[in-house]
Design a protein around this motif. Structure first.
Motif, PDB file in Angstrom:
ATOM      1  N   TYR A 132       0.823  -1.203   0.000  1.00 36.23           N
ATOM      2  CA  TYR A 132       0.000   0.000   0.000  1.00 36.23           C
ATOM      3  C   TYR A 132       0.863   1.262   0.000  1.00 36.23           C
ATOM      4  CZ  TYR A 132      -3.704   3.306   1.123  1.00 36.23           C
ATOM      5  OH  TYR A 132      -4.576   4.363   1.079  1.00 36.23           O
ATOM      6  N   ALA A 133       1.990   1.225   0.718  1.00 33.12           N
ATOM      7  CA  ALA A 133       2.897   2.372   0.724  1.00 33.12           C
ATOM      8  C   ALA A 133       3.425   2.648  -0.682  1.00 33.12           C
ATOM      9  CB  ALA A 133       4.055   2.129   1.688  1.00 33.12           C
ATOM     10  N   LEU A 134       3.791   1.583  -1.399  1.00 35.75           N
ATOM     11  CA  LEU A 134       4.253   1.751  -2.777  1.00 35.75           C
ATOM     12  C   LEU A 134       3.130   2.286  -3.658  1.00 35.75           C
ATOM     13  CD1 LEU A 134       6.282  -1.567  -3.150  1.00 35.75           C
ATOM     14  CD2 LEU A 134       7.230   0.747  -3.078  1.00 35.75           C
ATOM     15  N   LEU A 135       1.940   1.743  -3.495  1.00 35.23           N
ATOM     16  CA  LEU A 135       0.790   2.179  -4.288  1.00 35.23           C
ATOM     17  C   LEU A 135       0.512   3.666  -4.077  1.00 35.23           C
ATOM     18  CD1 LEU A 135      -1.690   1.562  -6.078  1.00 35.23           C
ATOM     19  CD2 LEU A 135      -2.890   0.832  -4.001  1.00 35.23           C
TER      20      LEU A 135
ATOM     21  N   ALA B 297      13.658  -8.558 -10.629  1.00 35.00           N
ATOM     22  CA  ALA B 297      14.449  -7.703  -9.751  1.00 35.00           C
ATOM     23  C   ALA B 297      14.083  -8.039  -8.316  1.00 35.00           C
ATOM     24  CB  ALA B 297      14.177  -6.225 -10.033  1.00 35.00           C
ATOM     25  N   ARG B 298      15.094  -8.370  -7.529  1.00 33.04           N
ATOM     26  CA  ARG B 298      14.882  -8.625  -6.109  1.00 33.04           C
ATOM     27  C   ARG B 298      15.171  -7.335  -5.356  1.00 33.04           C
ATOM     28  NH1 ARG B 298      18.369 -12.714  -2.260  1.00 33.04           N
ATOM     29  NH2 ARG B 298      17.336 -12.112  -0.304  1.00 33.04           N
ATOM     30  N   VAL B 299      14.218  -6.935  -4.529  1.00 33.25           N
ATOM     31  CA  VAL B 299      14.310  -5.628  -3.864  1.00 33.25           C
ATOM     32  C   VAL B 299      14.146  -5.801  -2.359  1.00 33.25           C
ATOM     33  CG1 VAL B 299      13.167  -3.389  -3.584  1.00 33.25           C
ATOM     34  CG2 VAL B 299      13.475  -4.361  -5.869  1.00 33.25           C
ATOM     35  N   MET B 300      14.965  -5.086  -1.588  1.00 34.40           N
ATOM     36  CA  MET B 300      14.828  -5.054  -0.129  1.00 34.40           C
ATOM     37  C   MET B 300      14.436  -3.646   0.286  1.00 34.40           C
ATOM     38  SD  MET B 300      14.915  -6.758   2.656  1.00 34.40           S
ATOM     39  CE  MET B 300      14.075  -5.860   3.968  1.00 34.40           C
ATOM     40  N   PRO B 301      13.177  -3.435   0.659  1.00 30.86           N
ATOM     41  CA  PRO B 301      12.746  -2.111   1.119  1.00 30.86           C
ATOM     42  C   PRO B 301      12.875  -2.000   2.633  1.00 30.86           C
ATOM     43  CG  PRO B 301      10.850  -3.518   0.888  1.00 30.86           C
ATOM     44  CD  PRO B 301      12.060  -4.384   0.587  1.00 30.86           C
ATOM     45  N   ASN B 302      12.580  -0.835   3.171  1.00 32.88           N
ATOM     46  CA  ASN B 302      12.433  -0.717   4.624  1.00 32.88           C
ATOM     47  C   ASN B 302      11.198   0.121   4.961  1.00 32.88           C
ATOM     48  OD1 ASN B 302      13.348   1.908   4.170  1.00 32.88           O
ATOM     49  ND2 ASN B 302      15.160   1.727   5.449  1.00 32.88           N
ATOM     50  N   THR B 303      10.803   0.106   6.211  1.00 28.83           N
ATOM     51  CA  THR B 303       9.521   0.699   6.594  1.00 28.83           C
ATOM     52  C   THR B 303       9.409   2.209   6.391  1.00 28.83           C
ATOM     53  OG1 THR B 303      10.246   0.747   8.917  1.00 28.83           O
ATOM     54  CG2 THR B 303       8.929  -1.138   8.199  1.00 28.83           C
ATOM     55  N   PRO B 304      10.486   3.006   6.451  1.00 23.28           N
ATOM     56  CA  PRO B 304      10.325   4.431   6.161  1.00 23.28           C
ATOM     57  C   PRO B 304       9.822   4.739   4.755  1.00 23.28           C
ATOM     58  CG  PRO B 304      12.320   4.095   7.436  1.00 23.28           C
ATOM     59  CD  PRO B 304      11.824   2.731   7.040  1.00 23.28           C
ATOM     60  N   ALA B 305       9.749   3.733   3.898  1.00 24.74           N
ATOM     61  CA  ALA B 305       9.135   3.930   2.583  1.00 24.74           C
ATOM     62  C   ALA B 305       7.691   4.403   2.722  1.00 24.74           C
ATOM     63  CB  ALA B 305       9.177   2.637   1.779  1.00 24.74           C
TER      64      ALA B 305
ATOM     65  N   VAL C  70       6.632   6.728   4.443  1.00 27.30           N
ATOM     66  CA  VAL C  70       6.590   8.197   4.479  1.00 27.30           C
ATOM     67  C   VAL C  70       7.520   8.793   3.420  1.00 27.30           C
ATOM     68  CG1 VAL C  70       5.846   8.353   6.880  1.00 27.30           C
ATOM     69  CG2 VAL C  70       8.301   8.250   6.365  1.00 27.30           C
ATOM     70  N   GLY C  71       7.863   7.992   2.410  1.00 31.08           N
ATOM     71  CA  GLY C  71       8.695   8.492   1.320  1.00 31.08           C
ATOM     72  C   GLY C  71      10.159   8.648   1.663  1.00 31.08           C
ATOM     73  N   LYS C  72      10.612   8.023   2.765  1.00 30.87           N
ATOM     74  CA  LYS C  72      12.002   8.151   3.204  1.00 30.87           C
ATOM     75  C   LYS C  72      12.694   6.790   3.270  1.00 30.87           C
ATOM     76  CE  LYS C  72      12.092  12.630   3.923  1.00 30.87           C
ATOM     77  NZ  LYS C  72      13.021  13.519   3.175  1.00 30.87           N
ATOM     78  N   GLY C  73      12.258   5.880   2.421  1.00 30.94           N
ATOM     79  CA  GLY C  73      12.789   4.531   2.473  1.00 30.94           C
ATOM     80  C   GLY C  73      14.117   4.361   1.761  1.00 30.94           C
ATOM     81  N   VAL C  74      14.690   3.178   1.943  1.00 36.07           N
ATOM     82  CA  VAL C  74      15.880   2.740   1.223  1.00 36.07           C
ATOM     83  C   VAL C  74      15.524   1.418   0.561  1.00 36.07           C
ATOM     84  CG1 VAL C  74      18.279   1.998   1.373  1.00 36.07           C
ATOM     85  CG2 VAL C  74      17.455   3.859   2.841  1.00 36.07           C
ATOM     86  N   PHE C  75      15.770   1.322  -0.747  1.00 32.02           N
ATOM     87  CA  PHE C  75      15.489   0.107  -1.501  1.00 32.02           C
ATOM     88  C   PHE C  75      16.793  -0.434  -2.073  1.00 32.02           C
ATOM     89  CE2 PHE C  75      11.671   2.657  -1.636  1.00 32.02           C
ATOM     90  CZ  PHE C  75      10.629   1.746  -1.492  1.00 32.02           C
ATOM     91  N   GLY C  76      17.234  -1.582  -1.570  1.00 30.27           N
ATOM     92  CA  GLY C  76      18.330  -2.285  -2.211  1.00 30.27           C
ATOM     93  C   GLY C  76      17.766  -3.091  -3.371  1.00 30.27           C
ATOM     94  N   MET C  77      18.467  -3.112  -4.496  1.00 32.05           N
ATOM     95  CA  MET C  77      17.922  -3.768  -5.688  1.00 32.05           C
ATOM     96  C   MET C  77      19.011  -4.528  -6.436  1.00 32.05           C
ATOM     97  SD  MET C  77      16.058  -1.833  -8.889  1.00 32.05           S
ATOM     98  CE  MET C  77      16.401  -2.345 -10.566  1.00 32.05           C
ATOM     99  N   PHE C  78      18.682  -5.764  -6.817  1.00 29.22           N
ATOM    100  CA  PHE C  78      19.566  -6.571  -7.659  1.00 29.22           C
ATOM    101  C   PHE C  78      18.706  -7.295  -8.690  1.00 29.22           C
ATOM    102  CE2 PHE C  78      21.832 -10.518  -8.744  1.00 29.22           C
ATOM    103  CZ  PHE C  78      23.008  -9.957  -9.236  1.00 29.22           C
TER     104      PHE C  78
ATOM    105  N   LEU D 100      10.165   2.695  -7.704  1.00 32.28           N
ATOM    106  CA  LEU D 100      10.557   2.579  -6.303  1.00 32.28           C
ATOM    107  C   LEU D 100      10.950   3.913  -5.691  1.00 32.28           C
ATOM    108  CD1 LEU D 100      12.736  -0.675  -6.421  1.00 32.28           C
ATOM    109  CD2 LEU D 100      10.353  -0.462  -5.693  1.00 32.28           C
ATOM    110  N   SER D 101      11.476   4.821  -6.509  1.00 33.40           N
ATOM    111  CA  SER D 101      11.991   6.094  -5.980  1.00 33.40           C
ATOM    112  C   SER D 101      10.895   6.976  -5.402  1.00 33.40           C
ATOM    113  CB  SER D 101      12.762   6.850  -7.071  1.00 33.40           C
ATOM    114  OG  SER D 101      11.900   7.227  -8.132  1.00 33.40           O
ATOM    115  N   THR D 102       9.629   6.645  -5.668  1.00 32.98           N
ATOM    116  CA  THR D 102       8.546   7.402  -5.024  1.00 32.98           C
ATOM    117  C   THR D 102       8.534   7.164  -3.514  1.00 32.98           C
ATOM    118  OG1 THR D 102       6.917   5.632  -5.333  1.00 32.98           O
ATOM    119  CG2 THR D 102       7.133   7.261  -7.102  1.00 32.98           C
ATOM    120  N   GLY D 103       9.164   6.048  -3.080  1.00 35.84           N
ATOM    121  CA  GLY D 103       9.193   5.729  -1.657  1.00 35.84           C
ATOM    122  C   GLY D 103      10.514   6.006  -0.986  1.00 35.84           C
ATOM    123  N   GLY D 104      11.516   6.511  -1.742  1.00 38.70           N
ATOM    124  CA  GLY D 104      12.820   6.787  -1.134  1.00 38.70           C
ATOM    125  C   GLY D 104      13.938   6.627  -2.150  1.00 38.70           C
TER     126      GLY D 104
END
Length: 266
Positions: free
Chosen positions: A14-17, A111-119, A121-129, A146-150
């Motif tokens: 939902y945060a991504l949406l 693409a495998r992605v590791m997000p975190n919960t600050p996403a 509020v738009g302040k997340g970090v997404f690791g991507m491979f 993904l950049s909409t969330g951080g």
């Protein structure tokens, strides 16, 4: 218009949406979510929301499929999405390897992605491979989404996703615990509970905001606030003496990394 299929509309989905709906060139998003309450919430933002994959039109062909379901169930749902062989699949399921995803989806772009919960509020970090089937254009599209969330950090190896998990994936919990500890310390030296909690939260938030906006690195920012023989120096002697804080954080990150690899093997 980009066609995007979101599978799972829990907290991260939902945060991504919500972030996608703020994009200037917003994608056309359809959602598959079996739980009615979550589906109804997503329906307020998405183009369509369905209880199952069976409700999608037979000729539906998304550009991107985001798999935002729990790691415990993702292997059970992959097979149904094999038909979208031209899509780029994005998995945010922790500990689920590219090999596991490919076993269920076939030889497709993943693409495998590791997000975190600050996403949220738009302040997340997404690791991507991404695997070798993912094109440069698809990677760019995924980064934009993904950049909409951080911020999005593309890493060089899949093992680096587990390292990102140990730092930014689990990291918010470390920060929250620091706030807990700082609050408790404030209470123990005599501050009222409400003042202690406000002071700890605001101090961490303000310091993080300064670090984000400053051109100086964290070490220099620490030096800037530390007067010789002052109060901060006295406190840092406790925290930094014999490398205490760095040693403790390294042990914590190593434990998280080791556990991430164990989960991936399982």
């Amino acid at each position: 218009m980009t066609k995007l299929l979101l599978v799972g509309a829990g907290n991260m989905g939902y945060a991504l949406l919500a972030g996608w709906m703020k994009m200037q060139d917003r994608p056309q998003v359809s959602v598959v979510e079996p739980y009615e309450a979550l589906r109804d919430r997503a329906a307020g933002l998405a183009s369509d929301a369905f209880a199952s994959l069976d409700h999608l039109a037979a000729d539906y062909a998304p550009d991107v499929v985001v798999l935002a379901v729990k790691p415990q169930v993702i292997a059970d749902v992959l097979q149904g999405y094999r038909r979208f062989e031209n899509a780029c699949f994005v998995s945010v399921a922790a500990g689920t390897t590219l090999a596991t995803l490919a076993a269920g989806l076939g030889d497709v772009a993943i693409a495998r992605v590791m997000p975190n919960t600050p996403a949220a509020v738009g302040k997340g970090v997404f690791g991507m491979f991404s695997n070798d089937r993912t094109t440069a254009q698809q990677r760019e599209l995924v980064r934009d989404l993904l950049s909409t969330g951080g911020i999005v950090l593309e890493v060089a190896t899949e093992a680096d996703i587990d390292r990102i998990t140990a730092i930014s994936g689990s990291g918010p919990a470390y920060v929250f615990h620091f706030i807990e500890a700082l609050t408790e310390a404030a209470k123990r030296i005599g501050l009222p509970e409400d003042i202690a909690a406000q002071a700890a939260r605001a101090t961490v938030f303000g310091s993080a905001s300064l670090a984000e906006q400053s051109a100086e690195d964290a070490a220099q920012l620490r030096v800037n606030v530390t007067s010789p023989n002052g109060t901060t120096a006295a406190a840092l002697d406790v925290l930094m003496g014999e490398g205490r804080m760095t040693s403790l954080m390294t042990k914590a990150a190593q434990a998280a990394f080791d556990r991430a690899q164990e989960l991936a093997r399982d």
